[in-house]
Design a protein around this motif. Sequence first.
Motif, PDB file in Angstrom:
ATOM      1  N   MET A 127      -2.647  83.639  64.513  1.00 25.89           N
ATOM      2  CA  MET A 127      -3.233  83.547  65.667  1.00 25.89           C
ATOM      3  C   MET A 127      -2.480  83.273  66.287  1.00 25.89           C
ATOM      4  N   LEU A 128      -0.902  82.895  65.777  1.00 25.49           N
ATOM      5  CA  LEU A 128       0.305  83.576  66.811  1.00 25.49           C
ATOM      6  C   LEU A 128       0.518  84.784  66.207  1.00 25.49           C
ATOM      7  N   ILE A 129       0.492  85.885  64.998  1.00 32.07           N
ATOM      8  CA  ILE A 129       1.141  86.909  64.263  1.00 32.07           C
ATOM      9  C   ILE A 129       0.261  87.585  65.120  1.00 32.07           C
ATOM     10  N   GLU A 130      -1.192  86.528  65.227  1.00 30.99           N
ATOM     11  CA  GLU A 130      -1.906  88.487  65.729  1.00 30.99           C
ATOM     12  C   GLU A 130      -1.746  88.491  67.322  1.00 30.99           C
ATOM     13  N   ALA A 131      -1.320  87.570  67.931  1.00 27.64           N
ATOM     14  CA  ALA A 131      -1.156  87.492  69.528  1.00 27.64           C
ATOM     15  C   ALA A 131       0.452  88.418  69.176  1.00 27.64           C
ATOM     16  N   ASP A 132       0.949  88.763  68.371  1.00 24.69           N
ATOM     17  CA  ASP A 132       2.202  89.718  67.877  1.00 24.69           C
ATOM     18  C   ASP A 132       3.158  89.007  68.557  1.00 24.69           C
ATOM     19  N   LEU A 133       3.271  87.636  68.147  1.00 23.59           N
ATOM     20  CA  LEU A 133       4.577  86.536  68.377  1.00 23.59           C
ATOM     21  C   LEU A 133       5.894  87.057  67.302  1.00 23.59           C
ATOM     22  N   GLY A 134       5.155  87.344  66.179  1.00 25.58           N
ATOM     23  CA  GLY A 134       5.581  87.304  65.019  1.00 25.58           C
ATOM     24  C   GLY A 134       5.414  86.409  63.895  1.00 25.58           C
TER      25      GLY A 134
ATOM     26  N   ALA B 120       4.248  97.215  76.878  1.00 27.94           N
ATOM     27  CA  ALA B 120       3.240  95.868  76.384  1.00 27.94           C
ATOM     28  C   ALA B 120       2.320  96.259  75.477  1.00 27.94           C
ATOM     29  N   THR B 121       1.649  97.587  75.734  1.00 27.36           N
ATOM     30  CA  THR B 121       0.475  98.304  74.892  1.00 27.36           C
ATOM     31  C   THR B 121       1.085  98.616  73.809  1.00 27.36           C
ATOM     32  N   VAL B 122       1.861  99.280  73.482  1.00 29.02           N
ATOM     33  CA  VAL B 122       2.117  99.477  72.343  1.00 29.02           C
ATOM     34  C   VAL B 122       3.298  98.664  71.113  1.00 29.02           C
ATOM     35  N   GLY B 123       2.770  97.089  71.425  1.00 21.34           N
ATOM     36  CA  GLY B 123       3.229  96.118  70.845  1.00 21.34           C
ATOM     37  C   GLY B 123       4.085  95.593  69.852  1.00 21.34           C
ATOM     38  N   ARG B 124       4.396  95.367  68.840  1.00 16.59           N
ATOM     39  CA  ARG B 124       6.106  95.543  68.682  1.00 16.59           C
ATOM     40  C   ARG B 124       6.440  96.552  68.163  1.00 16.59           C
ATOM     41  N   ASN B 125       6.106  97.964  68.521  1.00 17.74           N
ATOM     42  CA  ASN B 125       6.233  99.312  68.332  1.00 17.74           C
ATOM     43  C   ASN B 125       7.934  98.520  70.000  1.00 17.74           C
ATOM     44  N   ALA B 126       7.984  98.321  70.646  1.00 14.71           N
ATOM     45  CA  ALA B 126       8.311  98.172  71.727  1.00 14.71           C
ATOM     46  C   ALA B 126      10.067  96.990  70.640  1.00 14.71           C
ATOM     47  N   LEU B 127       9.739  96.488  70.245  1.00 15.94           N
ATOM     48  CA  LEU B 127      10.539  96.253  69.400  1.00 15.94           C
ATOM     49  C   LEU B 127      11.830  97.096  68.891  1.00 15.94           C
ATOM     50  N   ALA B 128      11.335  98.241  67.901  1.00 20.05           N
ATOM     51  CA  ALA B 128      11.858  99.712  67.440  1.00 20.05           C
ATOM     52  C   ALA B 128      12.600 100.050  68.858  1.00 20.05           C
TER      53      ALA B 128
ATOM     54  N   GLY C 100      -0.484  89.890  74.092  1.00 17.65           N
ATOM     55  CA  GLY C 100       1.163  89.720  75.575  1.00 17.65           C
ATOM     56  C   GLY C 100       2.359  89.043  74.502  1.00 17.65           C
ATOM     57  N   GLY C 101       1.542  88.440  73.898  1.00 17.37           N
ATOM     58  CA  GLY C 101       2.729  87.491  72.911  1.00 17.37           C
ATOM     59  C   GLY C 101       4.406  88.357  72.581  1.00 17.37           C
ATOM     60  N   VAL C 102       3.797  89.598  72.503  1.00  9.72           N
ATOM     61  CA  VAL C 102       4.711  90.876  72.148  1.00  9.72           C
ATOM     62  C   VAL C 102       6.096  90.250  73.209  1.00  9.72           C
ATOM     63  N   LEU C 103       5.770  90.168  74.583  1.00 11.53           N
ATOM     64  CA  LEU C 103       6.864  89.915  74.686  1.00 11.53           C
ATOM     65  C   LEU C 103       8.421  88.535  74.390  1.00 11.53           C
ATOM     66  N   VAL C 104       7.606  87.614  73.272  1.00 12.11           N
ATOM     67  CA  VAL C 104       8.531  87.163  72.856  1.00 12.11           C
ATOM     68  C   VAL C 104       8.783  86.929  72.058  1.00 12.11           C
ATOM     69  N   PRO C 105       9.128  88.438  70.753  1.00 13.76           N
ATOM     70  CA  PRO C 105       9.835  88.365  69.890  1.00 13.76           C
ATOM     71  C   PRO C 105      10.473  89.597  70.422  1.00 13.76           C
ATOM     72  N   VAL C 106      10.274  90.359  71.538  1.00 14.33           N
ATOM     73  CA  VAL C 106      11.316  91.647  72.109  1.00 14.33           C
ATOM     74  C   VAL C 106      12.924  90.552  72.823  1.00 14.33           C
ATOM     75  N   ALA C 107      12.331  89.550  73.550  1.00 12.55           N
ATOM     76  CA  ALA C 107      12.901  88.895  74.364  1.00 12.55           C
ATOM     77  C   ALA C 107      13.933  87.701  73.515  1.00 12.55           C
ATOM     78  N   ARG C 108      13.756  87.601  71.845  1.00 13.06           N
ATOM     79  CA  ARG C 108      14.352  86.750  70.484  1.00 13.06           C
ATOM     80  C   ARG C 108      15.494  87.331  70.416  1.00 13.06           C
ATOM     81  N   ALA C 109      14.914  89.813  70.088  1.00  8.17           N
ATOM     82  CA  ALA C 109      15.514  89.979  69.460  1.00  8.17           C
ATOM     83  C   ALA C 109      16.336  90.424  69.673  1.00  8.17           C
ATOM     84  N   SER C 110      16.638  91.201  71.543  1.00  9.64           N
ATOM     85  CA  SER C 110      17.650  92.169  72.384  1.00  9.64           C
ATOM     86  C   SER C 110      18.618  90.652  72.753  1.00  9.64           C
ATOM     87  N   ASP C 111      19.502  91.798  72.686  1.00  5.21           N
ATOM     88  CA  ASP C 111      21.293  91.388  73.277  1.00  5.21           C
ATOM     89  C   ASP C 111      20.833  90.794  75.266  1.00  5.21           C
ATOM     90  N   SER C 112      19.638  91.613  75.128  1.00  3.61           N
ATOM     91  CA  SER C 112      19.010  91.844  77.036  1.00  3.61           C
ATOM     92  C   SER C 112      18.401  90.678  77.523  1.00  3.61           C
TER      93      SER C 112
END
Length: 314
Positions: A50-57, A238-246, A271-283
């Motif tokens: 479920m958490l992966i489906e929410a794009d938390l990674g 946020a609508t682009v999902g995990r592409n935001a990470l790239a 909307g959970g994609v914010l979480v992996p973006v936040a964790r992966a970023s230096d900013s």
Amino acid sequence: MSEKPEQKKGWFQRLTSGLARSSQQMTEQVTGVFVKKPLDQEQLDQLEEMLIEADLGPQIAARITDAFGKARFGKSSTETEVKEALAELVMAELSDREGVFDPLSGPKPYVVLFIGVNGSGKTTTLGKIASDLTLNKKAKVLIAAGDTFRAAAVEQLKVWADRAGADFMSRPPGADAAALAYEAVERAKLEGHDVVLIDTAGRLQNKQGLMDELLKVIRVLKKVDADAPHETLLVLDATVGRNALAQEKIFGNQVGVSGIVMTKLDGTARGGVLVPVARASDSPIKLIGVGEGVDDLQPFDARAFSRSLVGLED
């Protein structure tokens, strides 16, 4: 973008409403899987999915699931107890990723550069910030329409400038964006502006020629002020999902990003994609948006976001 108590309450309600698509999906699954029976390994596996489906990674999903299992394995829980536990674990992932955007606390003029791909909400974000600064904080703001490739972007920004009562600069289509940025800061120094907000052309982060043009803007800004830009905000959709990470990775590596703005959280069930973006970023995450209104862009609050994401009231 500071808030009064009543504004903060209103924002939490808008945030909860904006994240409804994400929280509804999570709530329905939580209710069906975890309530009224002891937590077992099968349920934990479903939680991780479920958490992966929410794009938390996968990595964050595994961490949260592991911690959730250690705390609640073999126990029966109410829906609220499950949500509270999940919110606490999501918040733990985000609490050190909060950033502060306060352009009136630094040097004058404070130069803010907006970067990101086309469609990310960059121009609208700039306009909302300008409106907050001029209307709520009575700051003198100069907007520079640095997206000289798209006449529509310049027109859109002019509408925002007029609405905000901010000064505005643009150049003909195809003009040198770096020269415009230089002139904007020079003008701001002469005319006593508090803040300069500079839009840039939306560019695909994998097109090196376009990235080089953005780097030129930054080099030229430093000629007029060695510390400029004082803030470089990367606007992500946020609508682009995990592409935001790239996008975050390449912009961050090549340009340098001081803060992230996550927009359109109301337009996705992930909307959970914010979480992996936040964790992966230096900013840090500095601002988030859940709607079209000026007040729908607010400082990132890890607790409010985490509780809204799982459908909890404040």
